[in-house]
Motif scaffolding. Structure first.
Motif, mmCIF file in Angstrom:
data_model
loop_
_atom_site.group_PDB
_atom_site.id
_atom_site.type_symbol
_atom_site.label_atom_id
_atom_site.label_comp_id
_atom_site.label_asym_id
_atom_site.label_seq_id
_atom_site.Cartn_x
_atom_site.Cartn_y
_atom_site.Cartn_z
ATOM 1 N N GLY A 1 1.008 -1.532 0.413
ATOM 2 C CA GLY A 1 -0.132 -0.564 0.076
ATOM 3 C C GLY A 1 0.327 1.027 -0.441
ATOM 4 O O GLY A 1 1.764 1.116 -0.063
ATOM 5 N N SER B 1 -2.624 -0.379 -6.191
ATOM 6 C CA SER B 1 -4.223 -0.906 -5.933
ATOM 7 C C SER B 1 -4.524 -1.039 -7.600
ATOM 8 O O SER B 1 -4.943 -1.939 -8.260
ATOM 9 N N GLN C 1 -1.728 -4.150 -8.336
ATOM 10 C CA GLN C 1 -2.892 -5.436 -8.013
ATOM 11 C C GLN C 1 -4.284 -5.607 -8.897
ATOM 12 O O GLN C 1 -4.188 -6.819 -8.897
ATOM 13 N N GLY D 1 -2.963 -8.516 1.153
ATOM 14 C CA GLY D 1 -4.115 -7.360 1.451
ATOM 15 C C GLY D 1 -3.778 -5.838 1.479
ATOM 16 O O GLY D 1 -3.025 -5.576 1.049
ATOM 17 N N LEU D 2 -4.093 -4.808 0.900
ATOM 18 C CA LEU D 2 -3.772 -3.710 0.589
ATOM 19 C C LEU D 2 -4.363 -2.537 1.833
ATOM 20 O O LEU D 2 -4.953 -2.303 2.182
ATOM 21 N N LEU E 1 -10.723 -0.868 -7.714
ATOM 22 C CA LEU E 1 -10.589 -1.263 -7.096
ATOM 23 C C LEU E 1 -11.924 -2.329 -6.805
ATOM 24 O O LEU E 1 -11.808 -2.975 -6.316
ATOM 25 N N VAL F 1 -10.391 -5.866 -7.171
ATOM 26 C CA VAL F 1 -9.426 -6.287 -6.747
ATOM 27 C C VAL F 1 -9.847 -6.979 -5.745
ATOM 28 O O VAL F 1 -10.843 -6.983 -4.950
ATOM 29 N N MET G 1 -8.626 -4.966 1.868
ATOM 30 C CA MET G 1 -8.312 -3.363 1.600
ATOM 31 C C MET G 1 -9.105 -2.218 2.622
ATOM 32 O O MET G 1 -10.269 -2.389 3.096
ATOM 33 N N ARG H 1 -14.767 -6.982 1.638
ATOM 34 C CA ARG H 1 -13.803 -6.784 1.099
ATOM 35 C C ARG H 1 -12.784 -5.192 1.702
ATOM 36 O O ARG H 1 -11.849 -5.190 1.260
ATOM 37 N N ALA H 2 -13.383 -4.171 1.509
ATOM 38 C CA ALA H 2 -12.919 -3.036 2.105
ATOM 39 C C ALA H 2 -13.674 -2.918 3.787
ATOM 40 O O ALA H 2 -14.800 -3.187 3.714
#
Length: 187
Positions: A62, A72, A75, A85-86, A107, A110, A114, A140-141
């Motif tokens: 990141g 990102s 990725q 993970g980011l 995004l 991805v 994240m 995921r976020a």
């Protein structure tokens, strides 16, 4: 960069190794960012260097602002080997004064978790827009707000907090999130 130095030091104090690197344009002292292909290649080289140095530890990638965005994009283009993970510190969702979500399109493709850490006064990520992007990505976020912080995580004196206190909050959130991502990997 003093902010990134403080973040790396704070991670080290929390027993988290970090690998710092610079994009070529910064090495040259230029203000004009590298083209995405160069920046993404730099991200890939940094991830490879981190993996080579510590091959058995969980790896996150990141960065701050442009660095996070280029990570990102790298990725999304082709998964960064070993990255679980980011982390985005001040994701630049749009230029200042020009609200948009166009920079978030990639995004959605991805596939690793994240973390978005954003200041509530970030001029490059209108709160309602970054909230919607994170919400649309589902599990995921994760989105964490640092109260009164701007894009550089500076807080005004009237907030009653110092920049160092905001950084401590940011670091604690960051490490807690990484621990949650790593925990299922350990079982």
């Amino acid at each position: 960069h003093p902010f990134m130095d403080a973040i790396a030091t704070g991670l080290c104090e929390r027993n988290i190794a970090s690998l710092r690197y610079q994009f070529p344009y910064m090495e040259k002292g230029s203000r004009r960012p590298d083209p995405p292909s160069v920046a993404q290649a730099t991200v890939r080289a940094a991830v490879a260097a981190a993996r080579a140095r510590l091959p058995s530890i969980p790896l996150f990638a990141g960065g701050k602002s442009f660095g996070g965005r280029m990570t990102s994009q790298a990725q999304e283009t082709a998964s960064l080997p070993g990255v679980i993970g980011l982390i985005f510190l001040g994701f630049p969702l749009h230029p200042a004064g020009k609200p948009s979500v166009a920079r978030a399109d990639h995004l959605y493709r991805v596939e690793v978790p994240m973390l978005f850490v954003q200041g509530t006064r970030d001029a490059l990520a209108e709160a309602s827009l970054i909230q919607q992007v994170a919400s649309d990505m589902g599990r995921r976020a994760s989105l964490i707000w640092i109260a009164a912080a701007d894009h550089s995580f500076h807080v005004p004196m009237r907030s009653g907090r110092t920049d160092a206190q905001a950084r401590t909050e940011l670091l604690d959130v960051l490490v807690g999130w990484m621990d949650r991502i790593v925990a299922p990997q350990d079982t």
